[in-house]
Design a protein around this motif. Structure first.
Motif, PDB file in Angstrom:
ATOM      1  N   HIS A 106       1.041   3.993  -3.060  1.00 48.65           N
ATOM      2  CA  HIS A 106       0.899   5.435  -2.811  1.00 48.65           C
ATOM      3  C   HIS A 106       2.027   6.220  -3.488  1.00 48.65           C
ATOM      4  N   GLU A 146       0.828  -1.211   0.000  1.00 49.34           N
ATOM      5  CA  GLU A 146       0.000   0.000   0.000  1.00 49.34           C
ATOM      6  C   GLU A 146       0.861   1.258   0.000  1.00 49.34           C
ATOM      7  N   GLN A 147       1.964   1.243   0.735  1.00 47.31           N
ATOM      8  CA  GLN A 147       2.873   2.386   0.716  1.00 47.31           C
ATOM      9  C   GLN A 147       3.540   2.522  -0.651  1.00 47.31           C
TER      10      GLN A 147
END
Length: 109
Positions: free
Chosen positions: A96, A92-93
């Protein structure tokens, strides 16, 4: 993902590509093998190219990029590293930061 086979090839890619991702692995790395398909699937969703390199085969890249572990995922914008994720990559990071990189690319166009 396209495989990088030499340090010169890597230098040419960084000079030519305005944005790119790099997946770094090494031999006998179970974390690398487990993470690679996830990063490859994520990379297919973005307009910039993603490359992979095995630092056991291209050791110069480890020295030049100050890589001390594997796997490592690096994102580059205009030849400069803008994000680094090492060893245990949180997808998820990574997503992003890839979204940010994509926006920067559209802003430059």
């Amino acid at each position: 993902m396209k495989e990088i086979g030499s340090f010169q090839e890597w230098r040419d890619i960084v000079e030519q590509e305005p944005q790119l991702g790099l997946f770094v692995k090494t031999n006998h790395c179970s974390v690398c093998e487990g993470l690679y398909p996830q990063v490859a699937a994520l990379a297919e969703q973005y307009p910039f190219p993603f490359y992979r390199v095995n630092v056991a085969e291209v050791p110069e890249i480890a020295g030049q990029l100050a890589l001390f572990t594997a796997p490592v995922v690096l994102l580059f914008h205009e030849g400069k590293e803008m994000a680094r994720f090492a060893r245990f990559v949180q997808l998820e990071q990574l997503r992003h930061r890839m979204d940010e990189l994509e926006k920067w690319g559209t802003a430059d166009a």
